[in-house]
Design a protein around this motif. Structure first.
Motif, short mmCIF file in Angstrom:
data_model
loop_
_atom_site.label_atom_id
_atom_site.label_comp_id
_atom_site.label_asym_id
_atom_site.label_seq_id
_atom_site.Cartn_x
_atom_site.Cartn_y
_atom_site.Cartn_z
N UNK A 110 0.86 -1.19 0.00
CA UNK A 110 0.00 0.00 0.00
C UNK A 110 0.89 1.23 0.00
N UNK A 111 0.56 2.19 -0.84
CA UNK A 111 1.42 3.38 -0.93
C UNK A 111 0.63 4.67 -0.96
N UNK A 112 1.20 5.66 -0.31
CA UNK A 112 0.78 7.05 -0.54
C UNK A 112 1.79 7.66 -1.50
N UNK A 113 1.29 8.51 -2.35
CA UNK A 113 2.13 9.05 -3.41
C UNK A 113 1.98 10.57 -3.46
N UNK A 114 3.12 11.24 -3.64
CA UNK A 114 3.11 12.68 -3.95
C UNK A 114 3.66 12.87 -5.35
N UNK A 115 2.87 13.50 -6.17
CA UNK A 115 3.33 13.76 -7.53
C UNK A 115 3.97 15.14 -7.59
N UNK A 116 4.85 15.31 -8.55
CA UNK A 116 5.38 16.65 -8.81
C UNK A 116 4.22 17.56 -9.20
N UNK A 117 4.23 18.75 -8.67
CA UNK A 117 3.16 19.70 -9.00
C UNK A 117 2.03 19.71 -7.99
N UNK A 118 2.07 18.79 -7.04
CA UNK A 118 1.11 18.90 -5.93
C UNK A 118 -0.02 17.89 -5.91
N UNK A 124 11.60 2.61 0.51
CA UNK A 124 10.65 3.15 1.49
C UNK A 124 10.19 2.06 2.45
N UNK A 125 9.84 0.94 1.89
CA UNK A 125 9.30 -0.15 2.72
C UNK A 125 10.35 -0.65 3.70
N UNK A 126 11.57 -0.79 3.22
CA UNK A 126 12.63 -1.29 4.10
C UNK A 126 12.90 -0.33 5.24
N UNK A 127 12.67 0.96 5.00
CA UNK A 127 12.86 1.95 6.06
C UNK A 127 11.68 2.02 7.02
N UNK A 128 10.70 1.16 6.81
CA UNK A 128 9.54 1.18 7.69
C UNK A 128 8.39 2.01 7.15
N UNK A 129 8.33 2.08 5.81
CA UNK A 129 7.30 2.89 5.16
C UNK A 129 7.51 4.36 5.45
N UNK A 130 8.68 4.82 5.06
CA UNK A 130 8.99 6.25 5.20
C UNK A 130 8.94 6.91 3.82
N UNK A 131 8.67 8.19 3.84
CA UNK A 131 8.62 8.92 2.58
C UNK A 131 9.99 8.90 1.91
N UNK A 132 10.00 8.52 0.65
CA UNK A 132 11.24 8.35 -0.09
C UNK A 132 11.10 9.01 -1.46
N UNK A 133 12.06 9.80 -1.81
CA UNK A 133 12.02 10.48 -3.12
C UNK A 133 12.43 9.51 -4.22
N UNK A 134 11.74 9.62 -5.34
CA UNK A 134 12.14 8.82 -6.51
C UNK A 134 13.58 9.14 -6.87
N UNK A 135 13.97 10.40 -6.79
CA UNK A 135 15.31 10.79 -7.23
C UNK A 135 16.40 10.22 -6.33
N UNK A 136 16.03 9.81 -5.12
CA UNK A 136 17.04 9.24 -4.22
C UNK A 136 17.25 7.75 -4.39
N UNK A 137 16.43 7.12 -5.20
CA UNK A 137 16.54 5.67 -5.32
C UNK A 137 17.59 5.25 -6.34
#
Lengths: 378, 378, 378, 378
Positions: C231-239, C364-377
């Protein structure tokens, strides 16, 4: 109220429909042909015992003796078909307005007689063809009226139920027993009970008048005395055609009244079991689903909605709309004012049309499913 | 293939259906009565030009001259109704198996004649009543066969389309023009084109045989020479009753073939536009939705599925099932083996039944929608 | 074809999708890592035994030795994720175009590497994110593109399946076993297998780019080594915001991918299991249902339809649309022409985005479901 | 009644719900914080003017001065959130039972305080989380309770609405204005108004307790002071996972509360906009649709039905079920009897849970959508 005692189904529905909007109080009744049962039913309903009567004649007479502001404003008749007309006459002739369950009468002759009496007394007479109370049925009529469908070509209206697949009438289930008993129900069971709703709904939405019917009646359950299934081809005046069927032996169907109307420009589809939606289909544009409670609907559909879109309204609310409109007419009548022109409820005229339809269908079926003119059934 | 040139609709469907499973290659054809158009269509299809023929007779003859392993195994006939039988005869008589679009023939006499020829030649003859190829239609038949529905009482089958609401036939649209032209289509348009699918689907699922029909034909679009709408009451042998209708002027309807079958124990409902679901309704238990691709389905429904549940299969896949089964029979025939008993495709017998149905409906309609026995139409 | 031997699921789908339109012939293959199984699979498919290879390297090399007009035009890779990139590289480097199943690679590094190779070779590379092949998905994209929805605010995309509720992977079911084996599937099972379809579908329809993810992975079935629910929450660029989930343990769900997109003016809804409909909802107007095959649809939706409205198309047809477009590009490439600008199929770039999405979700999941930027992966 | 004057929405709903079954009469009220408006509203409702009060304190005091049989049996509180607790306290402390709209309080502290008062007074306190009044929601709970679903793994509950897509709150629409005003509504708009229904519905059906939430709040409409959209990931005690979202800016959605519950054996699905159906899905058996009013349902679902299957019940009927049960408890309380064990209505405890949920979600959102324990929000 006359009828609707303990164990009755439709009486309870009428009471909920009356109560919903806070404009109508049940204050008196004769709830059963059995005086003791009437009394007990009155107790259940927390009524003043002095206004729970042993029979309808007594009720009509005694209520008349009460002061004007205290007596009933109208009577609601929820008995088996057999007694609709005698009860209605008793109250009309004592000066009471009437709300009556359908079908109007035991037979066409009675219906025509009652129509005359209603005319003479000038009282309000409302017939609870409740399905026309649904807001989206009213929207459907508006779409037809304003020409969105073009000229009407074809109507498919169906009303399958399955509750009489077993001989529960013979086994003593009261709801079933009177409906399939010609002494109580008249010349038809399935068509009189539900086919007539299909006919009324069709006329309400389309305005089309039936010219001829070819009706095939079948009694599938052994020992049953009236038909439990009826399929009809219909010719309307003006050239439109129709298929109309009703059934009480369609296992697994609950109360699946639905109608499809096809015009030259568009068609519409409405399902009673999903009453908040009205589907409109076009040849060259996406289908539209009109949903109850929205601002884009016509005024009439909005007027008959109580709660916002997405908060489903159901059968009781639709039924209550008949009572609301009848009450509006009764209030006007009581105040000596003309009945508002936009009052929208089925009248004795609709009831006569319904009885004519039943009589025509019965005549066609008895002849072996031969084409029979409505005008010849009188 | 004979027919199915550029601009034809059903030819392309047949080709996709053939190709889908990798068992059938299109290698030769006569795609149009116009030789040049046939040639160009062959080019479109990347065929060897030497096997693109100017007319069907030439094709039947020349293919016969090829060595056994190189000539066609069967011909697929996708021409207008007028020429189904002549083409089929030409190929059958040259020893080729045949797959033919429906309706079988131009009229009943032709159909009976063809049936004899098929019998004499012993060749495989498959008729593409494609709707019986859907897995959930096969499941429906299984449910009936194994008694899940009890004794059958009533069938409601409907096939509304809206594409002929405007006079596109008169305006030159080829697909429409031949279908409403009695010289091309025969004595019926709507019933011949789609009513016959409804009849076939009913017979396939229920096994019921029609005894009598009361058919009302209407031509709603001015100038059209054949009916574009037909409503029928049906009496089946054994006492079941039915409503069957087909329409080409039901605006906004696309290809809305559906069937409901009511038995003493349960009823079923299937909609061609939602073909992966089969709904079964009971009086005393929750409704069930059987869905294609699941392990709980009968063997036959599983045999005709290609992909897992939830991955929708559609019209082409159902159509391809007819070809798959015809191919199985043709392979057996080619190998001198008997046709497998479980081969499941519509045959010339189904085609004759269909023509008889059309003839009976036409006769009933011409008489003013009078009850007409199937046995009297011959 | 590489992969897709006996018992494989997706290989068969690819073959049906290839065949449907008559533009692609399967002529060679290496169907299994087991040479004997490859040989037998080739036999099943009636292939020339000389072109059924024991392994993919041999195939890539030998095909290259064939004359230009005889060798394969492209390879279709339908192996487990582990080998997508090695196989693709082998063929690309020998000058072959590639169609590859998703996800693109075993991990992001591989994916980026492959992207470079595709760029260098200039070959066509198509990824079978097949759900974007559905005509009504293309219509959805058109509605967004032309502004019918206004500015996009929210996306809800879900992909529940139930087939892995039991430990069928541990019990030897091959389809299940490799998907939940990190050595075969990579760092994710559920997200890699189906979550990535949800991501791709969202990007295709909306054009939105994911900025950050908060992903909760769960492994509900004991002993399973990778997640079977996400299950994921997502933030898109632009809001814009989103909810995205995928599941393999949602019992009773089949392949229930669906998407809802909400804009300032309107919203849309599409369900893969009912792929011919696209529902559009408005605040102040009736809902619309756009249906495949109609003249009112955009050109692109019409271009990817094969048969008329009401004749349902399904999964295979949508899948075949990816092949049709890839074939168009491959044909252009073969003819030394530029790839047509309107060619519409998922490319290596989509594959890289998908791998980035998987990597981000895993992180994100490995961190315990923490917010993770696509650019950091990366 | 306190609140629910002219133009209020929910007050009218409460009144219809009260009236439906003929057990509750509205006899007194303070319908607005504006005394004149209260008076006029009382007139609309045909109340005795002596029992229409200028403010709630006066009402609580004066009613207490009436003889026991004449004073109100309970008060119904339908004001904005801000005043729920003060009004409830005033009546509880004067010895009146209370029915109160949700959410329980303005904030968690108030809620906990009220819970204590309810406990001390021993009065009946019912909270109108009306969606749990639907018969098929009760059936859903029964299915879970009796183990039909197995162990619960996952819940997806959603509540999208679209009515606040435009700044109608800023433009003076009263219904909208107080809901997005933190001085009236509290710390949350969307979650407090509808998210809390989703939470309550989930707890009612599943019995699961939320352990942690990760909540993303967004205010999409400029100038709005509280969130109009909220997406959450949920961890339940015991290991089940969830997705919960609520939205007021999902254009075209009306009141689309729905829930899906996935267990190890089966899953269920219920949609508020289609409330008479409950869908149950299995891995290895056909889907079932349980429909309201049928004999195969559990006793509890039947007890809360009024009319037969196929006669749709809706929102008002479901709402009325809360009143029916509260009335049963109040009657017992009035008679000095224990409240029947099977009385089924939301209590102050549910209200506290709801406020805790809101507080936890707000805390999570303020922290940037971080995982937050329910137990830490106190």
């Amino acid at each position: 109220m006359v009828g609707g005692g303990r164990d009755a189904f439709i009486g309870g529905v009428h009471r909920m429909a009356m109560r919903l909007d806070g404009k109508i109080d049940l204050v008196a009744g004769s709830f059963s042909s059995n005086a003791e049962k009437s009394r007990l039913s009155g107790e259940d309903l927390l009524l003043d015992p002095s206004r729970v009567y042993p029979d309808y004649s007594t009720m009509a007479e005694r209520e008349l003796t009460l002061p004007v502001g205290e007596r009933i404003d109208f009577v609601s008749i929820v008995t088996p078909n057999r007694t609709h007309v005698p009860v209605a006459k008793a109250f009309l002739q004592n000066g009471f307005n009437v709300v009556c369950d359908k079908p109007l009468a035991f037979n066409l002759e009675e219906a025509l007689d009652l129509q005359q009496i209603v005319g003479k007394t000038g009282k309000v007479f409302a017939l609870t063809h409740n399905y026309t109370g649904y807001p989206m049925v009213k929207e459907a009529r508006e779409l037809v009226r304003r020409g969105d469908l073009g000229n009407l070509l074809k109507v498919v209206v169906e009303y399958p139920q399955g509750w009489l697949i077993n001989p529960i009438d013979a086994e003593g289930k009261k709801q079933a027993a009177w409906r399939t008993n010609p002494e109580q129900a008249g010349a038809s069971s399935c068509v009189g009970d539900i086919g007539t709703h299909a006919e009324n709904l069709t006329r309400y939405i389309t305005g089309l008048e039936i010219d001829e019917i070819c009706a095939e009646f079948t009694t599938f359950v052994k020992g049953r005395r009236l038909e439990d299934d009826a399929n009809m081809l219909v010719r309307f005046k003006g050239g439109a055609k129709g298929v109309l069927y009703a059934s009480q032996i369609s296992v697994g169907e609950e109360n699946s009244l639905s109608i499809r109307v096809y015009g030259t420009k568009a068609s519409l589809e409405w399902h009673q079991e999903d009453p908040n939606d009205l589907i409109v289909k076009y040849g060259e544009a996406p289908r539209r689903t009109y949903r109850r409670g929205n601002s884009y609907l016509s005024g009439v559909a909005q007027r008959f909605s109580r709660i916002p879109a997405g908060h489903p309204e159901g059968f009781i609310e639709g039924f209550a709309n008949i009572y609301l409109e009848a009450a509006r007419a009764i209030e006007a009548e009581a105040n000596g004012q003309p009945i508002p022109a936009d009052c929208d409820f089925p009248t004795v005229k609709d009831g006569v049309e319904g009885m004519l339809f039943i009589a025509t269908a019965v005549k066609s079926a008895k002849g072996g499913a031969v084409w029979t003119r409505m005008s010849n059934a009188r």
